[in-house]
Design a protein around this motif. Sequence first.
Motif, PDB file in Angstrom:
ATOM      1  N   ASP A  24       0.815  -1.224   0.000  1.00 56.02           N
ATOM      2  CA  ASP A  24       0.000   0.000   0.000  1.00 56.02           C
ATOM      3  C   ASP A  24       0.846   1.270   0.000  1.00 56.02           C
ATOM      4  O   ASP A  24       0.488   2.281   0.613  1.00 56.02           O
ATOM      5  CB  ASP A  24      -0.945   0.025   1.215  1.00 56.02           C
ATOM      6  CG  ASP A  24      -1.933  -1.122   1.196  1.00 56.02           C
ATOM      7  OD1 ASP A  24      -2.301  -1.554   0.083  1.00 56.02           O
ATOM      8  OD2 ASP A  24      -2.333  -1.586   2.269  1.00 56.02           O
ATOM      9  N   TYR A  46       1.364   3.345  -2.494  1.00 56.49           N
ATOM     10  CA  TYR A  46       0.705   4.452  -3.179  1.00 56.49           C
ATOM     11  C   TYR A  46      -0.384   5.076  -2.315  1.00 56.49           C
ATOM     12  O   TYR A  46      -0.602   6.290  -2.322  1.00 56.49           O
ATOM     13  CB  TYR A  46       0.125   3.986  -4.512  1.00 56.49           C
ATOM     14  CG  TYR A  46       1.197   3.590  -5.518  1.00 56.49           C
ATOM     15  CD1 TYR A  46       2.191   4.495  -5.883  1.00 56.49           C
ATOM     16  CD2 TYR A  46       1.221   2.316  -6.084  1.00 56.49           C
ATOM     17  CE1 TYR A  46       3.185   4.140  -6.784  1.00 56.49           C
ATOM     18  CE2 TYR A  46       2.205   1.956  -6.988  1.00 56.49           C
ATOM     19  CZ  TYR A  46       3.183   2.865  -7.332  1.00 56.49           C
ATOM     20  OH  TYR A  46       4.164   2.514  -8.216  1.00 56.49           O
ATOM     21  N   GLN A  47      -1.083   4.215  -1.531  1.00 53.74           N
ATOM     22  CA  GLN A  47      -2.084   4.760  -0.607  1.00 53.74           C
ATOM     23  C   GLN A  47      -1.421   5.627   0.459  1.00 53.74           C
ATOM     24  O   GLN A  47      -1.976   6.647   0.894  1.00 53.74           O
ATOM     25  CB  GLN A  47      -2.866   3.612   0.057  1.00 53.74           C
ATOM     26  CG  GLN A  47      -3.854   2.905  -0.842  1.00 53.74           C
ATOM     27  CD  GLN A  47      -3.168   1.919  -1.803  1.00 53.74           C
ATOM     28  OE1 GLN A  47      -1.955   1.718  -1.725  1.00 53.74           O
ATOM     29  NE2 GLN A  47      -3.956   1.329  -2.690  1.00 53.74           N
ATOM     30  N   LYS A  56      -2.178   9.609   1.087  1.00 48.13           N
ATOM     31  CA  LYS A  56      -2.532  10.108   2.420  1.00 48.13           C
ATOM     32  C   LYS A  56      -1.610  11.250   2.838  1.00 48.13           C
ATOM     33  O   LYS A  56      -2.069  12.292   3.359  1.00 48.13           O
ATOM     34  CB  LYS A  56      -2.448   8.956   3.419  1.00 48.13           C
ATOM     35  CG  LYS A  56      -2.828   9.343   4.843  1.00 48.13           C
ATOM     36  CD  LYS A  56      -2.781   8.120   5.756  1.00 48.13           C
ATOM     37  CE  LYS A  56      -3.206   8.499   7.190  1.00 48.13           C
ATOM     38  NZ  LYS A  56      -3.200   7.316   8.076  1.00 48.13           N
ATOM     39  N   GLN A 106      -0.665   2.960 -11.701  1.00 52.53           N
ATOM     40  CA  GLN A 106      -0.913   3.127 -10.271  1.00 52.53           C
ATOM     41  C   GLN A 106      -0.289   4.420  -9.754  1.00 52.53           C
ATOM     42  O   GLN A 106      -0.903   5.159  -8.979  1.00 52.53           O
ATOM     43  CB  GLN A 106      -0.348   1.941  -9.487  1.00 52.53           C
ATOM     44  CG  GLN A 106      -1.282   0.750  -9.371  1.00 52.53           C
ATOM     45  CD  GLN A 106      -0.700  -0.298  -8.437  1.00 52.53           C
ATOM     46  OE1 GLN A 106       0.251  -1.000  -8.782  1.00 52.53           O
ATOM     47  NE2 GLN A 106      -1.261  -0.391  -7.246  1.00 52.53           N
ATOM     48  N   VAL A 109      -2.261   8.182  -8.370  1.00 53.76           N
ATOM     49  CA  VAL A 109      -2.059   8.990  -7.173  1.00 53.76           C
ATOM     50  C   VAL A 109      -2.091  10.470  -7.538  1.00 53.76           C
ATOM     51  O   VAL A 109      -2.777  11.276  -6.892  1.00 53.76           O
ATOM     52  CB  VAL A 109      -0.728   8.635  -6.484  1.00 53.76           C
ATOM     53  CG1 VAL A 109      -0.494   9.554  -5.279  1.00 53.76           C
ATOM     54  CG2 VAL A 109      -0.712   7.180  -6.055  1.00 53.76           C
ATOM     55  N   SER A 119      -5.656  11.418  -8.435  1.00 47.57           N
ATOM     56  CA  SER A 119      -6.536  11.479  -7.267  1.00 47.57           C
ATOM     57  C   SER A 119      -6.295  12.739  -6.437  1.00 47.57           C
ATOM     58  O   SER A 119      -7.234  13.333  -5.905  1.00 47.57           O
ATOM     59  CB  SER A 119      -6.337  10.235  -6.395  1.00 47.57           C
ATOM     60  OG  SER A 119      -6.701   9.069  -7.088  1.00 47.57           O
TER      61      SER A 119
END
Length: 774
Positions: free
Chosen positions: A165, A167-168, A172, A237, A241, A244
């Motif tokens: 995770d 990229y998450q 964040k 991916q 980011v 997003s």
Amino acid sequence: RTMWNIIGSGLPAALMQCLYLFFTFPPKKTSDDGETSDDDTETQEMLVKIMLNMYREEQGVEELLAADKLQSLIIATASLWDQCSHSWKVPTGCVLRTISKAQTKNSIVYLQAMDCIKIAIQGLFKLADTLPACDVCEAASIVLCLVKDSYLVSSALLTEFENNDGYQLLLKILLRCEGLQQNEEDRYLDEILDILTCLTTCGKTELKVSGNIVHPQLPHFDFERTRSSGMTVKNLQAFQVLQSIFQKSNDQHLCGRILAAIGTIWAWDTVNFFLLEWTLQPISQFTDIIHLKPHPIQVQFFRLVESIVLDLSYVPHEILKKIQYLIKENIVPFCTLTALQCLLSMTKKDLLFSDIFRDSGLLGLLLALLRKQAKILRKSAGTHLPGVEEGTEKELNAVMLKMVAALTVGSVRNTVILKDYGMVPYIKIFLDDECYRSATLCILEQLSVINYEEYMSIIIGALCSSTQGELHLKLDLLKSLLRVLESPKSHSAFRTCSGFNGLLSLLSDMEGALQDPPSGLWAAVGQNCILELVFYTLQGITAALHLDPVNSNFFQKNGLFEKMAEDLGSLGCFWTKEEWQIPLSLKKTRTFAEFLDGALCSSEPFPMWLKNCIKILNFLDHMIKGTLHLESYFKERKPEMREAFRDDQEGPQAPEEHPVAFNRPSNKLPAWETGGCAIVHPGAVCVMVRLLPKLYKEGHSQLSQEIQCAVVDHIQTLVKSEKSRQVMCGSGLLSTIITSCRDAFRNENHPLHLPLTRVFEKLASQAIEPDVLR
């Protein structure tokens, strides 16, 4: 070799253990203020310099693998950033970045076996909830450097990053950076965004997307040629980011960096635009939400869209449809304005957009909006509009007019649509506002291509109905008229629409305008502006007469040259009494060319009335030669068209008191002149003769007679050749000399007697008209 020996001694591992201890265990304060001593600082700099020198070498990095302190230090930076030694944060980051660039296959295997990246990500997730965003960025950037730099050797760490995770985590962290104050710590945020941008090209396989080219396209566009072996996007991916962040954030700095990153990715390889737009559709999706972003981001976004056409030579039809819908909805006027400016720039690139935006309905939409605005302007004529009208809304009206002008230039079909929509009466309304005038005149000039009579009727009507104070309006109308009169087909329409009488009425309305000193309303205008209006009026008449026997005969037969002489004589710089003055013996004589040089030189002590007279006579001289419409005496005055971010609340500018710079007139004769003939319009010679006795001013008798003699001598040179005398036959010049210069012609002692007699004899040798004999 010395470095290798030092590396082999075990020093790299020993210093790494020292660095780990320094970083993870902050020293106790040795003084009340906690300042570090100079000795400590020098020791730190020396140790860091030694480590940097050793860890630049792959062998130095390999020596660290025998111990566990490398992976421990990496994990510590990701987990203990808030607890570590403040003075060792920057040095530790510098050392780890140096190691990152020297990674080997063995070091990557080592870090992977230790789950180093996995544990670091877990630690950063915890820090992201507690630490300030700038601190988290600094810690995360170190780990991200290791991932990015290792990819050149092996994709193992990137895979570990993605599977845990990573990229998450970045999403964040970056979203927490909203609202950060601009300072030097932003470099870590920018570093993360730069690394993330680079990661979009890191992937095992090339993306394969099927071409979905919508036609029509620009003639020189070829999708096959856009393919190359450059840095193409392989990691969607990583790009998601970026995408997003833009979709979820309204922070100006963040959004601006995302758009800049997209532009960078397109610059790496032009095919990247297509790879992204045919998969994730970032630009298409951004268009739906761009009106929610800060104004500078809207400007940056539409410049990016504009580059698709200008740099990639590609027409993105789906994106253009969304932009058109954005314009139609007009949720945020500034966004609508910026979007329309983007489409305007595209339209100017190629005529193809005239067809595209007509078929898409944009032309019809703009015409409907302009009709509505024209009605509002007509109702509010003479009243002060609300403040919003003076801002973005007014600029939006101006850009809509520019867009319609661009869509009609070179497109007869679009011009016909405008006319069939019944828009001509509404377009005329925008002429009164200087902010709209340039584009409005451009639209009307396109209208002339399909209907010269309607154009001439509008322009001549506007000239005749303009007030004395609307000087700039008259000048702009005359310049537009000159552009249309370049086409010989327009000359007939000019004549039938009373164009000659209309222009001469402008001269009549300027009676007394060049008095010295000026009086009345003319005092607020400035004499150079008045001269400019006289010049462009005479230019228009000359252009309409140019190589047009029908117009020339009409002007001559209807006594319009006499009317011109009367109007010019009443401007205020010429003597208004009919009788000639008592002749004097001239102390010196100058040629007309010398007088002209003096009039155009600001340092010459000529009185203002004389300078104005000489300039007008010079206009007539070029009219005689048929070259006046080709001359440019005045610097072009650019219309005050505001751009997107300019405030136009300033009042009207005061007239220039200093002389307007005159361009030196050309002495070249037109190409059609042969055989030494310098006369194209003989009637203008008569105008010059009629003004001859008016070249006088009380108190300047000597100077007045000197300029009179210079003008007569100049006329004598004009009729010197036999061909010139043939052209003058039937012009009425002999009668004009007798009637206008009777006293000088009859008095043998007058300085003008001899030169006038010579002119008369030269013309009489060709032919004598019956009225002359009478």
